[in-house]
Enzyme design. Structure first.
Site, PDB file in Angstrom:
ATOM      1  N   ASN A 482      -5.501  -4.443   3.190  1.00 25.61           N
ATOM      2  CA  ASN A 482      -5.266  -4.855   1.806  1.00 25.61           C
ATOM      3  C   ASN A 482      -4.865  -6.323   1.812  1.00 25.61           C
ATOM      4  OD1 ASN A 482      -4.318  -5.314  -0.779  1.00 25.61           O
ATOM      5  ND2 ASN A 482      -3.616  -3.198  -1.013  1.00 25.61           N
ATOM      6  N   ASP A 483      -5.826  -7.180   1.562  1.00 32.11           N
ATOM      7  CA  ASP A 483      -5.619  -8.623   1.602  1.00 32.11           C
ATOM      8  C   ASP A 483      -4.544  -9.097   0.638  1.00 32.11           C
ATOM      9  OD1 ASP A 483      -7.232  -9.894   3.476  1.00 32.11           O
ATOM     10  OD2 ASP A 483      -9.024  -9.657   2.247  1.00 32.11           O
ATOM     11  N   CYS A 484      -4.192  -8.241  -0.278  1.00 29.54           N
ATOM     12  CA  CYS A 484      -3.262  -8.652  -1.331  1.00 29.54           C
ATOM     13  C   CYS A 484      -1.835  -8.193  -1.055  1.00 29.54           C
ATOM     14  CB  CYS A 484      -3.748  -8.122  -2.671  1.00 29.54           C
ATOM     15  SG  CYS A 484      -5.365  -8.781  -3.073  1.00 29.54           S
ATOM     16  N   GLN A 499      -3.237 -15.697   0.823  1.00 33.87           N
ATOM     17  CA  GLN A 499      -3.579 -15.301   2.188  1.00 33.87           C
ATOM     18  C   GLN A 499      -3.144 -16.323   3.222  1.00 33.87           C
ATOM     19  OE1 GLN A 499      -6.296 -14.437  -0.158  1.00 33.87           O
ATOM     20  NE2 GLN A 499      -5.334 -12.436  -0.089  1.00 33.87           N
TER      21      GLN A 499
END
Ligand code: BGC
Ligand code: NOJ
Length: 806
Positions: A482-484, A499
């Site tokens: 989950n990049d967030c 990021q």
């Protein structure tokens, strides 16, 4: 409401109106030359790299949303129309667009004239072919003028869209007969050019956009077309285009056909020029001659069809569920081939100028197309592993043209290395080829740093082992899948990248999701070790897996579901104790798949909790309740309005994890229910709500908390495609490649009934029938009962007849 229908026999989706809620698109090209094309023939083309070698220009955020691309006009008296409806936007008497496997066709009529347009990229050549067929179905002779058109992009799509002080002076062309050559920047460092040609003598051409369109006009009303003329302009600077005009007289019933070709040519540096300032056209002429007839066009089209016939014969299911057959046999496998080619780089929602190939994205994509193109999968694995750092962590992305890691984003996403194990294990399960493990593979692409691929896997595994936090769980770094979820970011200023802002690591924030990954892929790594005779290493890794498993059961379980993470303060994320974001989907799927807490019934409880809190009409949401305010300690996840993207949408990618997880605990009902909920073909009837294409997955479907609940966004380029292939073909229908051979382990509901699968695997063909007669007899191979699930492989045997009785 529907905007078309599936034509399964032809493997097409037929769109019956140009007014789909969003452009509904398709991809052309297999290797090198690629095109995106919408149901009004919009889109763009590029060679290998959508940022660095853009061939035609496209404007995102345009008005109307999708204009430009492949421009065809027919002038019939005072009426100008386009077979794809756009650009002319004249109301048509009939319209049809068919998106097929690597091609798109239009079939439209206006005032007694029928026009067919066919677009595809022939296998093995760097060009796109367009055929325009016109038939006069009226009773009178028709005098028509046909116009083609494309707009050149000045190669680097970023410069093209922002460096106007330079690029409006650099456009250069040559025109010879019917061929328009685009040679901007060829005079200096480039050794490539493009061309647009047609296999007939033309009556005129234009390459100067301003002249073609006329002052103040747009693509829907070019002045030249309106006047039935061409200016024979050779543009210098400004906005170079390529347009042909062809005058044609058709008697009643008469038909004519034209093959246009948009090509890309690279010339060896020492052979760039024919004479001073005149480009070397030899290779272009060869390519042009190759496709300058209807017969050549048709042969290339047939070759493309054969290519897809062959690919799609590798896994084929026949069940009584038409939608499952359609998606498994056609569209899921098609979508994974698109993600193989594009990763997340170029779509109508990804501009092709930001991200290149994602490390985790490409590794997961491999899981879906492994059975289709194992040799190319092998190369891809090596390309990906080559951007890994010596310490086992890795660049997060690379640029497809250079294959170098992308320094802008760097590394620090701690899930990344483990995905390399996932895809390599899948490769060996598919092919049995362990020589890949010996392949000398560099670190960070540095020559001389090569080590066998196996050493890369080892370092991936050790990276997690060596980077754990206070609870013995893996540290998250910049983010995990989950990049967030940016637990070490703490960004306060607008514009900072969630990021890459802040430290890439923190000593406290831990991910339960990565723990699940480590347990699953640690085991797969240990299996590989055993398979290649590294028994001690296998044992020691299994011991490490046990440690993380125990830590997860102790510190990663919240009572009714798996926790998501611990933040940088050591506080729980995804716990019943939290006010918002109490439960997240990802660890439920992955930890259950990994078998964590299996004896204690954690998996079943976790999936029940998903159904209690996260399931909606179109799938399973990523978390609940959604974050309603920005949490600096959580990052981007809390930046989205509730119900969108990672803040509570159905982020479709993780739905198949949960479906696979359900099969791991033997829950066939849930597995199939989860598969069906977000599957595009099952949502076709509500296309006016879903809005994106009913033949492919979109990245997200807005959740219940969103203003537009049920609306999908960002179609085509999503890891969902690969995971769904794993889910439905392997976990549910149960045809599973293993290190030892093909295994049959269905997890289907009674209602699903009997079904058959044809699977080509390691050089043999397996005809598999799954029979639900209640006998529970299990596996029968060539008439003989077999213990367990594995089909015993017999050296040299080419065909197996397999039954599995439930
Ligand atoms: C998106 C993520 C994506 C990330 C990486 C975010 O804005 O929400 O889905 O992975 O950007 O570029
Ligand atoms: C899209 C990204 O491409 C992918 O890498 C990421 O896992 C998901 N978004 C979730 O954030």
């Amino acid at each position: 409401m529907k905007y078309g229908f599936f034509d399964d026999a032809n493997r097409e989706y037929c769109i019956t109106t140009p007014f789909t809620p969003l452009p509904w698109i398709n991809y052309l090209g297999n290797d090198g030359f690629f095109g995106l094309i919408s149901n009004t023939a919009g889109g763009y083309c590029f060679y290998r790299d959508a940022k660095l070698r853009r061939i035609t220009r496209y404007r995102y955020n345009n008005i109307p949303n999708d204009i430009g691309g492949r421009l065809y006009y027919i002038k019939d008296g005072n009426t100008v129309w386009s077979p794809a409806y756009r650009p002319a936007e004249t109301e048509l008497d009939s319209y049809e667009c068919r998106h097929g496997m690597g091609y798109t066709t239009f079939n439209s009529t206006k005032d007694g004239v029928n026009a067919k347009l066919t677009f595809f990229v022939p296998l093995g050549d760097a060009c796109e072919l367009h055929r325009l067929e016109v038939v006069n179905n009226s009773n009178e002779t028709k005098d028509l003028t046909l116009y083609s058109g494309i707009e050149w992009c000045l190669w680097n799509a970023v410069d093209d869209s922002q460096n106007y002080q330079r690029n409006l002076s650099i456009g250069e062309l040559e025109v010879i007969g019917s061929t328009i050559y685009h040679k901007t920047e060829y005079r200096e460092r480039r050794n490539h050019y493009a061309f647009f040609t047609v296999n007939t003598e033309v009556d005129g051409f234009d390459t100067d956009r301003d002249v073609f369109l006329g002052a103040g006009r747009a693509w829907n009303k070019p002045v030249q077309v309106e006047n039935g003329k061409s200016g024979n302009t050779v543009a210098s600077g400004w906005y170079p285009i390529a347009s042909h005009s062809i005058k044609v007289t058709l008697a009643p019933g008469e038909k004519k056909s034209y093959v246009f070709q948009l090509g890309y040519i690279e010339v060896p540096r020492d052979q760039k020029w024919e004479s001073k300032g005149i480009i070397n056209k030899k290779p272009a002429v060869e390519l042009i001659n190759k496709y300058n007839s209807d017969a050549a066009f048709e042969a290339a089209f047939k070759a493309l069809k054969d290519y897809w016939d062959n690919l799609l014969s590798i896994y084929h299911v026949e069940s009584k569920d038409e939608k499952v057959n359609r998606m498994v046999n056609i569209w899921h496998q098609y979508q994974v081939m698109v993600t193989f080619n594009m990763s997340r780089s170029a779509s109508y929602w990804e501009t092709g100028i930001g991200r290149g190939m994602g490390f985790r994205d490409s590794c997961q994509d491999l899981l879906g197309f492994m059975h289709l193109i194992p040799e190319r999968a092998r190369d891809r694995i090596i390309d990906i592993a080559s951007i890994q750092f010596e310490n086992g962590s890795t660049y997060h992305q690379y640029q497809p043209l250079t294959k170098r890691g992308n320094a802008d984003i760097g590394g620090g996403f701690n899930d990344d290395p483990l995905w390399l194990v996932a895809c390599t294990a899948a490769y060996i399960r598919e092919t049995g080829d362990t020589t890949i493990l010996d392949h000398p593979t560099p670190f960070n692409n540095v020559e001389g740093s090569e080590k066998p691929l196996m050493e890369h896997l080892r370092r991936s595994i050790n990276f997690t082992i060596n980077n754990k936090g206070p609870h013995g769980l893996p540290l998250i770094g910049r983010a995990d899948w989950n990049d967030c979820l940016n637990l070490n970011c703490f960004s306060e200023e607008p514009g900072e990248s969630f990021q890459t802002f802040g430290p890439s690591e923190g000593p406290v924030a831990e991910s339960v999701f990565i723990a699940g990954m480590f347990v699953k892929y640690g085991k797969e790594y240990a299996d590989i070790c055993d398979y290649v005779g590294l028994k001690d290493e296998a044992d020691s890794i299994r011991a490490e897996v046990e440690k993380v498993k125990t830590a997860t059961e102790e510190f990663g379980w919240d009572g009714e579901w798996f926790l998501r993470a611990y933040d940088a303060y050591g506080n729980k994320v995804g716990s019943n104790e939290c006010e918002e974001g109490k439960i997240f989907i990802e660890p439920q799927g992955f930890c259950t798949m990994a078998g964590i807490g299996q004896e204690k019934g954690f998996g079943a409880k976790a999936l029940d909790s998903l159904y209690k809190y996260l399931v909606n009409d179109y799938g399973i949401e990523i978390l609940a309740p959604c974050y309603t305010t920005y949490h600096v300690e959580l990052g981007e996840i809390s930046s989205y309005p509730p119900g969108y993207k990672e803040n509570g949408a159905i982020f479709t990618h993780n739905n198949p994890w949960c479906s696979v997880a359900a099969t791991v605990i033997g829950d066939a009902e849930k597995a199939f229910d989860i598969y069906k909920r977000s599957c595009p073909a099952f949502l076709e009837d509500v296309s006016e709500i879903h809005r994106t294409e009913p033949y492919v997955y979109s990245q997200m479907i807005a959740g219940r908390a969103a203003v537009h609940y049920g609306e999908a966004k960002n179609s085509f380029l999503t890891g969902t495609a690969a995971w769904v292939v794993v889910d439905i073909t392997q976990a549910i229908l149960g045809v599973q490649p293993t290190l030892q051979g093909l295994s049959i382990k269905p997890c289907v509901t009674k209602d699903f009934g009997n079904y058959s699968v044809v699977r080509k695997y390691r050089g043999a063909k397996y005809d598999i029938n799954v029979i639900q007669d209640g006998s529970g007899k299990g596996l029968v191979v060539d008439g003989a009962a077999v213990e367990g699930n594995l089909i015993p492989a017999v050296e040299g045997k080419k065909e197996y007849k397999v039954e599995f009785y439930i």
